[in-house]
Scaffold this motif. Structure first.
Motif, PDB file in Angstrom:
ATOM      1  N   ALA A   1       0.784  -1.500  -0.045  1.00 21.82           N
ATOM      2  CA  ALA A   1       0.184   0.004  -0.122  1.00 21.82           C
ATOM      3  C   ALA A   1       1.124   1.336  -0.072  1.00 21.82           C
ATOM      4  O   ALA A   1       0.584   2.273  -0.680  1.00 21.82           O
ATOM      5  CB  ALA A   1      -0.904   0.016   1.197  1.00 21.82           C
TER       6      ALA A   1
ATOM      7  N   LEU B   1       4.728   5.006  -4.273  1.00 21.04           N
ATOM      8  CA  LEU B   1       4.776   6.362  -4.903  1.00 21.04           C
ATOM      9  C   LEU B   1       3.436   6.863  -4.452  1.00 21.04           C
ATOM     10  O   LEU B   1       3.475   8.044  -4.592  1.00 21.04           O
ATOM     11  CB  LEU B   1       5.077   6.052  -6.367  1.00 21.04           C
ATOM     12  CG  LEU B   1       6.272   5.348  -6.716  1.00 21.04           C
ATOM     13  CD1 LEU B   1       6.489   5.078  -8.059  1.00 21.04           C
ATOM     14  CD2 LEU B   1       7.508   6.501  -6.249  1.00 21.04           C
ATOM     15  N   GLY B   2       2.372   6.129  -4.463  1.00 16.84           N
ATOM     16  CA  GLY B   2       1.108   6.909  -4.085  1.00 16.84           C
ATOM     17  C   GLY B   2       1.106   7.651  -2.910  1.00 16.84           C
ATOM     18  O   GLY B   2       0.357   8.986  -2.834  1.00 16.84           O
TER      19      GLY B   2
ATOM     20  N   TYR C   1       4.899   2.290 -13.522  1.00 15.69           N
ATOM     21  CA  TYR C   1       5.374   2.362 -11.921  1.00 15.69           C
ATOM     22  C   TYR C   1       6.950   1.972 -11.900  1.00 15.69           C
ATOM     23  O   TYR C   1       7.677   2.821 -11.292  1.00 15.69           O
ATOM     24  CB  TYR C   1       4.707   1.335 -10.991  1.00 15.69           C
ATOM     25  CG  TYR C   1       4.618   1.733  -9.769  1.00 15.69           C
ATOM     26  CD1 TYR C   1       3.522   2.226  -9.333  1.00 15.69           C
ATOM     27  CD2 TYR C   1       5.437   1.329  -8.630  1.00 15.69           C
ATOM     28  CE1 TYR C   1       3.337   2.556  -7.731  1.00 15.69           C
ATOM     29  CE2 TYR C   1       5.487   1.733  -7.493  1.00 15.69           C
ATOM     30  CZ  TYR C   1       4.193   2.150  -7.012  1.00 15.69           C
ATOM     31  OH  TYR C   1       4.199   2.511  -5.580  1.00 15.69           O
TER      32      TYR C   1
ATOM     33  N   PHE D   1      -5.953   4.369  -5.127  1.00 16.02           N
ATOM     34  CA  PHE D   1      -4.524   4.014  -5.850  1.00 16.02           C
ATOM     35  C   PHE D   1      -3.818   3.664  -4.413  1.00 16.02           C
ATOM     36  O   PHE D   1      -2.925   2.559  -4.532  1.00 16.02           O
ATOM     37  CB  PHE D   1      -3.979   5.040  -6.384  1.00 16.02           C
ATOM     38  CG  PHE D   1      -2.627   5.061  -6.993  1.00 16.02           C
ATOM     39  CD1 PHE D   1      -2.724   4.322  -8.367  1.00 16.02           C
ATOM     40  CD2 PHE D   1      -1.496   5.317  -6.241  1.00 16.02           C
ATOM     41  CE1 PHE D   1      -1.304   4.098  -8.815  1.00 16.02           C
ATOM     42  CE2 PHE D   1      -0.509   4.949  -7.080  1.00 16.02           C
ATOM     43  CZ  PHE D   1      -0.236   4.335  -8.358  1.00 16.02           C
ATOM     44  N   SER D   2      -4.051   4.498  -3.177  1.00 16.80           N
ATOM     45  CA  SER D   2      -2.953   4.349  -2.373  1.00 16.80           C
ATOM     46  C   SER D   2      -3.111   3.000  -1.612  1.00 16.80           C
ATOM     47  O   SER D   2      -2.301   2.357  -1.049  1.00 16.80           O
ATOM     48  CB  SER D   2      -3.033   5.292  -1.513  1.00 16.80           C
ATOM     49  OG  SER D   2      -1.909   5.572  -0.412  1.00 16.80           O
TER      50      SER D   2
ATOM     51  N   SER E   1      -4.177   0.219  -2.930  1.00 15.92           N
ATOM     52  CA  SER E   1      -4.118  -0.818  -3.835  1.00 15.92           C
ATOM     53  C   SER E   1      -5.515  -1.636  -4.088  1.00 15.92           C
ATOM     54  O   SER E   1      -5.273  -2.674  -4.306  1.00 15.92           O
ATOM     55  CB  SER E   1      -2.978  -1.798  -3.771  1.00 15.92           C
ATOM     56  OG  SER E   1      -1.931  -1.160  -2.962  1.00 15.92           O
TER      57      SER E   1
END
Ligand code: PHE
Length: 453
Positions: free
Chosen positions: A26, A29-30, A108, A229-230, A232
């Motif tokens: 989790a 880069l988010g 990514y 996104f963060s 996942s």
């Protein structure tokens, strides 16, 4: 850490191992790159509060749903749905997840490659020695060039593949167990440095004093997208890792802990970046370049900035790696089960495929910039398709599958481990309600909003 024995790993080691692997996926880069620039673009504290509401009201129930699918089926994202609903055609959901992860890993790995280049630049003290003009053009000159970004992407993807080839326990779990605490310590150190800068108080106020006047529909949209996104979500990651979780583990606790860890890292990243941005009079709404353009400038001006830059880009790289291995694992686990491949063969094949796609992503920022599909470069297209389309559709289908297809009894069964864990009924009722009505409604609204506006 406790050692493996014949009956499998002991419970403490295993719960901790799962948690760091999940949190490692989790936190990436988010958190370190996307969260701070979205906070800056969307007005600060108010955005953070809306984001937090989404993480706790929707993020945790969806994490839990993916856990239920993974642990109940003990299979990869691709096979899980076929096992749980053998007579129906749900297998495509797993396939969507695999496609989603393929797109995510391709770009990514390119951004992870940038992290490598910036770490190398920090070791050469490039940020402290360059002029302001050179710093301003450094990122665009690098990211649009041909060879260096390609080499960096290749190195990043090779390291990812090298960890994944060692398997779940020896590779992913051991790497995350060491690296997540290291990442935490580095980020706390940088946050303290940033928070104590003269003039940093304005950044603290920006992060914690909400100004609701700037909030509109787009703020909600950006916050929900970031939560997906963060954490996942909708990518099959939690399904895949969930399939490695034993039947006695407390999956509700693990879901809450993962969401908490991810949120804490995002807030620490905010505290590391925003006070420094304000202290040096830079606009917080700099956009996606915030980390790669603004931070080197800040490091150039900070006492000991050259060393802080090394720590920061090392942390960024670690965070990116513990996430990229999870994205690759979703594809590998599915490929191994689907085509009966050995782990090594699966990793080599997936590496080659993603390497080619990643090269296209990287080149699309420079030499192939004119190649556009629906007006987007390949890099932007992969980013858009994964985060704004496939993850949301995946999340919606997962929620639908658990709340409407598996039903409350299965959910109760998984949450309480067949009745052995005591979880109050109101907790299960609330989660069920959120999953059945609130989560699908929120996802559908955000999707309609995105495509219509
Ligand atoms: N959550 C990761 C991050 O914040 C990205 C990710 C997406 C990882 C999907 C796995 C699956 O960077």
């Amino acid at each position: 850490m406790k050692k493996e024995n014949n009956n499998g790993r002991e419970s403490f080691s295993s719960s901790f191992g799962i948690l760091v692997a999940l949190a490692g996926s989790a936190v990436g880069l988010g958190n370190l790159w996307r969260f701070p620039y979205l906070v800056g673009e969307n007005g600060g504290a108010a955005f953070i509060l809306i984001y937090l509401a989404f993480v706790f009201l929707l993020g945790i129930p969806i994490l839990l749903s993916e856990f239920i699918i993974g642990r109940r089926s003990q299979a990869s994202a691709r096979k899980a749905f076929q096992i749980l609903a053998p007579d129906e055609n749900w297998g495509f959901v797993g396939l969507l997840a695999v496609i989603c992860c393929t797109l995510i890993l391709s770009f990514y790995s390119v951004v992870g490659g940038w992290g490598i280049e910036y770490l190398v630049k920090s070791f050469k003290f490039d940020f402290t020695s360059a002029s302001d003009e050179n710093l301003a053009s450094m990122f665009s000159t690098f990211s649009t060039s041909t060879w260096t970004p390609l080499i960096c992407h290749t190195v990043f993807l090779s390291v990812t593949a090298g960890i994944v080839v060692s398997g779940v326990k020896k590779g992913i779990e051991s790497f995350s167990k060491v690296m997540m605490p290291v990442l935490f310590v580095i980020m706390i150190g940088i946050a303290i440095r940033s928070l104590t800068l003269p003039g940093g108080e304005a950044g603290v106020a920006y992060l914690f004093k909400p100004d609701w006047s700037e909030v509109d529909g787009h703020t909600f949209l950006a916050a929900l997208g970031q939560a997906f996104f963060s954490l996942s979500l909708g990518s099959g990651m939690v399904i895949t890792y969930g399939s490695y979780v034993k039947k006695h583990e407390h999956i509700l606790k693990l879901s809450v802990e993962t969401a908490l860890a991810d949120t804490i890292f995002a807030l620490i990243a905010g505290c590391a970046i925003m006070p420094a941005v304000f202290a040096f009079g830079i606009s917080p709404g700099e956009g996606p370049g915030l980390v790669f353009i603004t931070l080197p400038y800040i490091f150039g001006k900070l006492p000991m900035g050259g060393y802080i830059a090394i720590l920061f880009f090392f942390a960024l790289l670690l965070a990116a790696l513990t996430s990229s291995i999870s994205v690759m694992e979703v594809i590998i686990a599915s490929a191994m089960e689907e085509f009966k491949l050995k782990r090594k063969t699966a990793v080599i094949s997936v590496f080659l495929g993603i390497w080619v796609l990643g090269c296209l992503c990287s080149l699309s920022l420079g030499p192939l910039n004119e190649w556009k599909v629906v007006g987007k470069t390949i890099f932007d297209l992969f980013d858009y398709l994964s985060a704004n389309v496939l993850m949301l559709i995946g999340g919606l289908l997962v929620v639908f599958f658990v709340a409407w297809k598996l039903g409350k009894k299965a959910m109760h069964d998984e949450l309480t481990n067949g009745g052995t864990l005591k979880i109050p009924n109101w907790v299960i009722d609330t989660l069920y309600f959120l999953l059945r009505f609130i989560a699908p409604a929120a996802i559908v609204i955000i999707m309609i909003f995105q495509y219509v506006s």
